[in-house]
Design a protein around this motif. Sequence first.
Motif, mmCIF file in Angstrom:
data_model
loop_
_atom_site.group_PDB
_atom_site.id
_atom_site.type_symbol
_atom_site.label_atom_id
_atom_site.label_comp_id
_atom_site.label_asym_id
_atom_site.label_seq_id
_atom_site.Cartn_x
_atom_site.Cartn_y
_atom_site.Cartn_z
ATOM 1 N N LYS B 429 36.460 -51.926 56.557
ATOM 2 C CA LYS B 429 35.233 -51.714 57.338
ATOM 3 C C LYS B 429 34.605 -53.063 57.647
ATOM 4 N N ILE B 430 34.854 -53.997 56.714
ATOM 5 C CA ILE B 430 34.236 -55.316 56.826
ATOM 6 C C ILE B 430 35.346 -56.363 56.740
ATOM 7 N N LEU B 431 35.382 -57.221 57.742
ATOM 8 C CA LEU B 431 36.426 -58.247 57.773
ATOM 9 C C LEU B 431 35.776 -59.608 57.576
ATOM 10 N N LEU B 432 36.224 -60.322 56.549
ATOM 11 C CA LEU B 432 35.717 -61.672 56.305
ATOM 12 C C LEU B 432 36.770 -62.659 56.790
ATOM 13 N N LEU B 433 36.402 -63.509 57.727
ATOM 14 C CA LEU B 433 37.369 -64.466 58.276
ATOM 15 C C LEU B 433 36.925 -65.877 57.916
ATOM 16 N N ASP B 434 37.783 -66.600 57.210
ATOM 17 C CA ASP B 434 37.450 -67.972 56.824
ATOM 18 C C ASP B 434 38.266 -68.929 57.692
ATOM 19 N N GLU B 435 37.609 -69.666 58.525
ATOM 20 C CA GLU B 435 38.264 -70.611 59.440
ATOM 21 C C GLU B 435 39.447 -69.948 60.160
ATOM 22 N N PRO B 436 39.182 -68.891 60.924
ATOM 23 C CA PRO B 436 40.302 -68.117 61.474
ATOM 24 C C PRO B 436 41.151 -68.874 62.487
ATOM 25 N N THR B 437 40.659 -69.985 63.011
ATOM 26 C CA THR B 437 41.457 -70.669 64.040
ATOM 27 C C THR B 437 41.827 -72.084 63.637
ATOM 28 N N ARG B 438 41.756 -72.389 62.357
ATOM 29 C CA ARG B 438 42.071 -73.763 61.949
ATOM 30 C C ARG B 438 43.541 -74.080 62.223
ATOM 31 N N GLY B 439 43.752 -75.193 62.905
ATOM 32 C CA GLY B 439 45.108 -75.681 63.114
ATOM 33 C C GLY B 439 45.961 -74.827 64.031
ATOM 34 N N ILE B 440 45.343 -74.068 64.932
ATOM 35 C CA ILE B 440 46.179 -73.320 65.874
ATOM 36 C C ILE B 440 45.794 -73.710 67.292
ATOM 37 N N ASP B 441 46.699 -73.484 68.228
ATOM 38 C CA ASP B 441 46.461 -74.007 69.569
ATOM 39 C C ASP B 441 45.435 -73.171 70.335
ATOM 40 N N VAL B 442 44.998 -73.735 71.436
ATOM 41 C CA VAL B 442 43.865 -73.151 72.156
ATOM 42 C C VAL B 442 44.152 -71.723 72.616
#
Lengths: 325, 510
Positions: B429-442
């Motif tokens: 129900k609850i999604l915790l995202l920690d730095e979800p885009t670190r080190g990935i391309d645009v």
Amino acid sequence: MANIKDIKRNLAKFQSVIALLIMCIVLSFLSDRFLTGENAWNVMRQISVNVVISVGMTLVILTGGIDLSVGSILALAGAVTAGMLKFGAEFTDINLYVGFTLVGALVGGTLVGTFLGWFNGLTITRFKVPPFVATLAMLTIARGLTMLWTGGFPITGLGDSMAFIGTGWFLGIPMPVWISAVVVLAAVVLTKKTKLGRHIYAIGGNETASLLSGLKIKRVKMIVYSIAGALSAIGGIIVTSRLDSAQPNAGMGFELDSIAAVVIGGTSLSGGKGTIMGTVQGALIIGILNNGLVLLNVSPFWQQVIKGFVILLAVIVEKMNSKEK
Amino acid sequence: MENKKQIKPILEICNVSKDFSGVYALRNIDMQIFPGMVTAVIGENGAGKSTLMKIISGVHQQYKGNVWLKGEATSFKNPKEAAEKGVVIIHQELNLIPHLSITENLFLGNEITGKSGLLDYAQMHKKAKELLTRLHLNINSRTAINQLRVGQQQMVEIARALLFDSKVLIMDEPTSAISDQEVELLFKIINDLKTRGVAVVYISHKLNELFEIADRYEVLRDGQKVGSGLMMDTNHDQLVKMMVGRDLASVLNKDQHCDGDELLRLENLCLQNPENKRDYLVDGVNFSLHKGEVLGVCGLMGAGRTELLEAIFGLHPKYVSGKIFIENKPIKISNVNDAIKAGLALVPEDRKLQGLIMNMDVEKNTSLACLNKVSRYNFISRKKEKALSRSYINSLNTKVPSPNIEVNKLSGGNQQKVVIAKWLATNPKILLLDEPTRGIDVGAKIEIYKLINDLAKQGMGIVVVSSELPEILAVSDNILVLSESKLTGEFSRSEASEEILMHAALIEKE
């Protein structure tokens, strides 16, 4: 090009099978006693104990651990089984004597092994003792307990039904081979088909990620070390039965043969990668090598040197293959 | 600017660029470092400061452009060579060996030996003592490092740098772990070094500190230099503006939706530092998260962002206090399984170390957190597992040659999608995202932003922790700012801007 690559990959996959085949072919040319039915069963019977122990060792190593205590647990479980069978348990205070049937003694020995394995798991998970140290301590503890239990003397004369386990034949196949086959089959199902098996691979592959995925790491490790203890005990029962005697110094150095089988079978010592069937092949390679060297009358001193180099070779080839990928 | 002309720079960086497998970390940087001056290098997390320092100090050898030291073109083969030539770096994370003594650490790799070839401890202790006295450190040089406080350890690091006859001394966040008293002492030492003609490069997030100690500044943003000058010619606001000021990711058409029921509420959530009971990594945080809401959490490194998520997710049950409510019911989370059962999911910051089993295939990684769903009596149904992973490969548009490929062969973006798939498969129900885009391309970044938007639209509550402010601004409905373990700002999307967030993130205690 792709075809050559595919062939190479497949070759790498079956490298231990190929090594086995080459060994068999070479040996059958060098010795006319090698390729006989009798010798084949001989080899199978000889490796069955190592196979049983190494299955447990594989599970432990897959989680990223190691178990050095298998040989000592094997000796203690064998001695306990023999002692229960022969002497029963006497409680002089209350004037009670309890005798054990064969099944009772077998269950007793196996429980002792399972308990010591469980204890290994406890020290490793609860008290954070590194597996190497925890099981090294158990190696000494279990050996000491074996000496205490036996008083340092073999327990012999265990009866025909006990001897059947190690020396009997069933449907044209030796009993120890049946036992190891059942153990291998169960372990293959465990590792390939069950949640526990998946958890074992996951924990060995990345413990932090496993923890974050909600896996019960301590519980899995406890189970794995308990299984390793139980399988050592089964190995101990086979050894005791075959010799019709429980030797206090049985199983010395078995941990090394077992680790060698696992490693030659392609299981990574850092955990997470490897198969039960690989280990079986590793045990076969060691067994056939031993057998062949004996048939060729190579001195036992040289046998050890050669075995060491084979272990090195197997691991180097494995490393080179995984790099190529 | 005038008096600068009279002094020749000791270190010149000309047109330096550096890329990590195609992703530029630095682009055409020019910079001059002068002797007897403190140059502050400023920028957001990921702006390229550390990469630049690693180039100067010989950690990275592969780069484009030139580095001139005292007018000579140089390229160091390793940090040791750089140190011998007088360029010394004091890293943010301590590089000391805990069980060895101060002396042994100081001389590690440069031990003094007598004629016999054995270690000359007397000589080393003598020199160590001199250094410690110079740094006003009243400790026996035979003390083991692990007996020292972190601040003292930091001073030993500095002492080690002084052991070399350094011409250029780089300090990466030297005050992040030391007390105010020690900061004062450090500044005294820096001033002393300045009078000796040493060029000090000082990296810090604490702008107030920089106005106290630095003479010049260089600002980096997204791997490019955006400004430089004398500290006395600028002010706090100008610097913040230079550090952020950009308008990326406005491409995203964000839906506004946060009027749903409350999903998660924290009341005075605290997380004690396991290593120091008096210290709090999360200090009295309150917030609530609603159905369909995306809550952004930002702050500088070490502000307690990751720790906040970990505290909620039950990773440190012994050290957490305060209350967590899920759908208005108080809930006790004492391990990850409780968290999963309560409907929480955490996509951790480091996918390789915490998110994935790298040598397992996509399929097995996807099912790992919800094996119960695909098994019966403890036996896994390979068919159900395959179907599960296939459905997420399709819905997340993960590019894989086969679901049976090991995840270590995938690109960062696709790996991240596998981690997200694993957690979506638990039906949170609850999604915790920690730095979800670190080190990935645009491209993959935008896809993940859209996914966050879609999931929120379906009624999930999402917390996004990120050190990239444009990202926070692009995806969030509401934004929380943490600084030094405390909540220092709470803004709605419409009232937030990078400047406002940065100001809140720079609020210091007292």
